[in-house]
Design an enzyme around this catalytic site. Structure first.
Site, PDB file in Angstrom:
ATOM      1  N   GLU A  66       1.361   3.699  10.145  1.00  0.00           N
ATOM      2  CA  GLU A  66       0.024   3.550  10.023  1.00  0.00           C
ATOM      3  C   GLU A  66      -0.628   4.578  11.005  1.00  0.00           C
ATOM      4  O   GLU A  66      -2.016   4.392  11.586  1.00  0.00           O
ATOM      5  CB  GLU A  66      -0.657   2.206  10.128  1.00  0.00           C
ATOM      6  CG  GLU A  66      -0.144   1.302   9.151  1.00  0.00           C
ATOM      7  CD  GLU A  66      -1.000   0.017   8.942  1.00  0.00           C
ATOM      8  OE1 GLU A  66      -2.141   0.162   9.233  1.00  0.00           O
ATOM      9  OE2 GLU A  66      -0.561  -0.883   8.144  1.00  0.00           O
TER      10      GLU A  66
ATOM     11  N   PHE B 284       0.848  -1.062  -0.111  1.00  0.00           N
ATOM     12  CA  PHE B 284       0.057  -0.262  -0.075  1.00  0.00           C
ATOM     13  C   PHE B 284       0.945   1.158   0.154  1.00  0.00           C
ATOM     14  O   PHE B 284       1.663   1.306   1.014  1.00  0.00           O
ATOM     15  CB  PHE B 284      -1.104  -0.095   1.359  1.00  0.00           C
ATOM     16  CG  PHE B 284      -1.527   1.014   1.656  1.00  0.00           C
ATOM     17  CD1 PHE B 284      -2.716   1.783   0.515  1.00  0.00           C
ATOM     18  CD2 PHE B 284      -1.423   1.968   2.732  1.00  0.00           C
ATOM     19  CE1 PHE B 284      -3.343   2.925   0.720  1.00  0.00           C
ATOM     20  CE2 PHE B 284      -2.172   2.979   3.114  1.00  0.00           C
ATOM     21  CZ  PHE B 284      -2.926   3.547   2.172  1.00  0.00           C
TER      22      PHE B 284
HETATM   23  N1  CAA Z   1     -12.961   6.786   6.969  1.00  0.00           N
HETATM   24  C1  CAA Z   1     -13.662   7.321   5.945  1.00  0.00           C
HETATM   25  N2  CAA Z   1     -13.407   8.594   5.855  1.00  0.00           N
HETATM   26  C2  CAA Z   1     -12.577   9.205   6.298  1.00  0.00           C
HETATM   27  C3  CAA Z   1     -11.869   8.945   7.442  1.00  0.00           C
HETATM   28  C4  CAA Z   1     -12.058   7.450   7.654  1.00  0.00           C
HETATM   29  N3  CAA Z   1     -11.367   7.047   8.796  1.00  0.00           N
HETATM   30  N4  CAA Z   1     -11.120   9.718   8.213  1.00  0.00           N
HETATM   31  C5  CAA Z   1     -11.419  10.933   7.352  1.00  0.00           C
HETATM   32  N5  CAA Z   1     -12.174  10.599   6.364  1.00  0.00           N
HETATM   33  C6  CAA Z   1     -12.774  11.507   5.159  1.00  0.00           C
HETATM   34  C7  CAA Z   1     -13.402  12.532   5.677  1.00  0.00           C
HETATM   35  O1  CAA Z   1     -14.726  12.394   5.975  1.00  0.00           O
HETATM   36  C8  CAA Z   1     -13.258  13.623   4.858  1.00  0.00           C
HETATM   37  O2  CAA Z   1     -14.112  13.367   3.721  1.00  0.00           O
HETATM   38  P1  CAA Z   1     -15.616  14.515   3.452  1.00  0.00           P
HETATM   39  O3  CAA Z   1     -14.998  15.936   3.254  1.00  0.00           O
HETATM   40  O4  CAA Z   1     -15.948  14.078   2.136  1.00  0.00           O
HETATM   41  O5  CAA Z   1     -16.352  14.312   4.501  1.00  0.00           O
HETATM   42  C9  CAA Z   1     -12.022  13.311   4.267  1.00  0.00           C
HETATM   43  O6  CAA Z   1     -11.704  12.120   4.485  1.00  0.00           O
HETATM   44  C10 CAA Z   1     -11.053  14.506   4.572  1.00  0.00           C
HETATM   45  O7  CAA Z   1     -11.069  14.307   6.169  1.00  0.00           O
HETATM   46  P2  CAA Z   1     -10.285  15.298   7.052  1.00  0.00           P
HETATM   47  O8  CAA Z   1     -10.211  16.669   6.692  1.00  0.00           O
HETATM   48  O9  CAA Z   1     -10.340  14.907   8.598  1.00  0.00           O
HETATM   49  O10 CAA Z   1      -8.572  14.822   6.645  1.00  0.00           O
HETATM   50  P3  CAA Z   1      -7.218  15.490   7.166  1.00  0.00           P
HETATM   51  O11 CAA Z   1      -6.254  15.940   5.911  1.00  0.00           O
HETATM   52  O12 CAA Z   1      -7.267  16.726   8.056  1.00  0.00           O
HETATM   53  O13 CAA Z   1      -6.569  14.273   7.739  1.00  0.00           O
HETATM   54  C11 CAA Z   1      -5.851  12.523   9.199  1.00  0.00           C
HETATM   55  C12 CAA Z   1      -6.978  13.427   8.584  1.00  0.00           C
HETATM   56  C13 CAA Z   1      -6.622  11.616  10.065  1.00  0.00           C
HETATM   57  C14 CAA Z   1      -4.930  13.332  10.058  1.00  0.00           C
HETATM   58  C15 CAA Z   1      -5.449  11.721   8.092  1.00  0.00           C
HETATM   59  O14 CAA Z   1      -4.777  12.612   7.287  1.00  0.00           O
HETATM   60  C16 CAA Z   1      -4.224  10.677   8.637  1.00  0.00           C
HETATM   61  O15 CAA Z   1      -4.849   9.483   8.994  1.00  0.00           O
HETATM   62  N6  CAA Z   1      -3.018  10.925   8.665  1.00  0.00           N
HETATM   63  C17 CAA Z   1      -2.090   9.662   8.865  1.00  0.00           C
HETATM   64  C18 CAA Z   1      -1.611   9.058   7.757  1.00  0.00           C
HETATM   65  C19 CAA Z   1      -1.145   7.488   7.988  1.00  0.00           C
HETATM   66  O16 CAA Z   1      -1.561   6.932   8.868  1.00  0.00           O
HETATM   67  N7  CAA Z   1      -0.094   7.086   7.341  1.00  0.00           N
HETATM   68  C20 CAA Z   1       0.262   5.796   7.263  1.00  0.00           C
HETATM   69  C21 CAA Z   1       1.013   5.392   6.097  1.00  0.00           C
HETATM   70  S1  CAA Z   1       0.666   3.752   5.516  1.00  0.00           S
HETATM   71  C22 CAA Z   1       1.642   2.714   6.667  1.00  0.00           C
HETATM   72  O17 CAA Z   1       2.340   3.276   7.419  1.00  0.00           O
HETATM   73  C23 CAA Z   1       1.545   1.380   6.311  1.00  0.00           C
HETATM   74  C24 CAA Z   1       2.519   0.525   6.482  1.00  0.00           C
HETATM   75  O18 CAA Z   1       3.456   0.614   5.770  1.00  0.00           O
HETATM   76  C25 CAA Z   1       2.679  -0.439   7.492  1.00  0.00           C
END
Ligand code: CAA
Length: 384
Positions: free
Chosen positions: A363, A123
């Site tokens: 994550e 991913f």
């Molecule tokens: N489920 C469904 N939709 C979601 C959601 C969820 N959990 N979280 C947010 N959304 C949607 C919101 O509803 C919104 O959509 P609408 O405007 O249509 O309603 C849209 O996404 C944007 O939401 P936000 O404005 O809240 O988004 P944001 O830019 O402020 O960011 C955040 C939110 C939670 C900080 C997010 O950016 C985040 O999770 N950041 C961390 C990223 C991360 O975890 N990276 C990991 C990389 S992968 C990895 O590590 C895998 C590996 O290799 C082991």
């Protein structure tokens, strides 16, 4: 309310525990040294049905529930955290995203192969300048006839080298925020996709972490996952499930460190008696047991909410936040209880301590989990 496990869930747990301790544990320390990717173990996990655990049987999966999955993943993490992270990203994020957002043709073409571990999934969301804030990613996908052309760099991609298929997010509309992000299924070996060097990591050394570089990489439009502009939502829902997976890994590594530490106190003598007889250590053991059990319950309750079809975003973040910090406490205590022996590679707690360190980072960092949790409680828009 504590979770009552069913006979089937307990049977799955026992089956994977036996396999993991017999087959995966004996080679884990060596793999940590050589960084050899555990392909044979993963193929065997695939044969046993653990690489498509929540995929329905019609797509070659086991059709198990999330509780069974976290129990299985914890057991694999107990044996080898490097193997577990590959299993986690593959099941929690890749299989689940294609199952929920894929077309019937994509499920037949890709999910069936993933579920049997004919290919492993990765991913790719993170970029050099976009880690916690993936909305600001710069990878672009430009439509050209029946294809999209991808350009950009993805960073820290788990299994990026060994995966046969990668879910990649890219901007299809630079003027829109998260709604300008789309997801694509990209086959390894596609022209224009280059795999960067292996990162030399503190822990999880047998799982590969690489850059993926896209240069005019042409992807058929039929390999877009979900609709155009739906990529951020796909990534976020994938990460909800992924975070339960990290909780399972954390619980597994914590239990491995705990068992090793308890065993050591029953063998090591100082001041003329076993160190397990000292109250100072007995109280640490009690606190460790409490911490692990709390984490296990949070992991199970998040999994149960997912199985019931409820919104589990906050519960997944709570489980991930608590357990990833818990396993860092537990592995640090386990090293301390081993004294000097905890600092050398002859004893496994040294590896557990290093492996656990990234759990509060990938994550979604602990800080991001706190944003997700507080947003859900306050139900307003926070600034990060
Ligand atoms: N489920 C469904 N939709 C979601 C959601 C969820 N959990 N979280 C947010 N959304 C949607 C919101 O509803 C919104 O959509 P609408 O405007 O249509 O309603 C849209 O996404 C944007 O939401 P936000 O404005 O809240 O988004 P944001 O830019 O402020 O960011 C955040 C939110 C939670 C900080 C997010 O950016 C985040 O999770 N950041 C961390 C990223 C991360 O975890 N990276 C990991 C990389 S992968 C990895 O590590 C895998 C590996 O290799 C082991």
């Amino acid at each position: 309310m504590s979770i009552q496990l069913t006979d089937e869930q307990l049977m799955i747990q026992t089956m994977v525990r036996d396999f993991a301790r017999e087959v995966i544990t004996p080679t884990a320390a060596e793999r940590d040294k050589t960084r050899e990717f555990p392909i044979e173990n993963l193929k065997q996990l695939g044969e046993l049905g653990f690489m498509g655990m929540m995929v329905p049987p019609e797509y070659n999966g086991s059709g198990a529930d999330t509780i069974s999955y976290v129990l299985a993943l914890s057991e694999v993490a107990y044996a080898c955290a490097s193997t577990a992270v590959v299993m986690s990203v593959h099941n929690s994020i890749v299989c689940e995203s294609i199952l929920h957002y894929g077309t019937e043709a994509q499920k037949k073409k890709y999910l069936k192969k993933l579920a049997t571990c004919e290919i492993i999934g990765a991913f790719a969301l993170t970029e050099p300048q976009a880690g916690s804030d993936p909305v600001r990613q710069r990878t672009k996908a430009v439509r050209d006839g029946d294809d999209y052309i991808l350009n950009g760099t993805k960073r820290f991609i788990t299994t990026g080298k060994n995966a046969g298929l990668i879910i990649v997010t890219a901007k299809t509309d630079e003027t829109a925020r998260h709604k300008g992000i789309s997801a694509f299924i990209v086959n390894q070996g596609t022209a224009g996709l280059t795999v960067g060097n292996l990162e030399d990591k503190m822990g999880l050394r047998a799982s590969d972490t690489v850059d993926l570089i896209f240069e005019d990489c042409r992807i058929p439009a039929e390999d877009m996952l979900g609709a155009e502009g739906e990529g951020f939502r796909i990534a976020m829902t994938g990460l909800d499930g992924g975070r339960i997976g990290i909780a399972a890994q954390s619980v597994g590594v914590a239990r491995a460190a705990f068992d090793a530490a308890v065993q050591y106190t029953k063998e090591r003598e100082q001041f003329g008696r076993l160190i397990s007889k000292f109250q100072g250590l007995r109280w640490i053991i009690a606190d460790m047991a409490m911490d692990i059990e709390a984490g296990r319950q949070l992991m199970l309750s998040a999994a149960a909410m997912k199985d019931r079809g409820e919104n589990y975003t906050m519960q997944a973040s709570i489980a991930k936040l608590f357990t990833s910090e818990m396993v860092n406490r537990i592995t640090a205590k386990a090293v301390q209880m081993h004294g000097g022996y905890g600092f050398i590679k002859e004893y496994p707690v040294e590896r557990f301590y290093r492996d656990a360190r990234v759990f509060t980072i990938y994550e979604g960092t602990s800080e991001i989990q706190r944003i997700v949790i507080s947003n859900h409680i306050l139900k307003d828009k926070r600034s990060p």
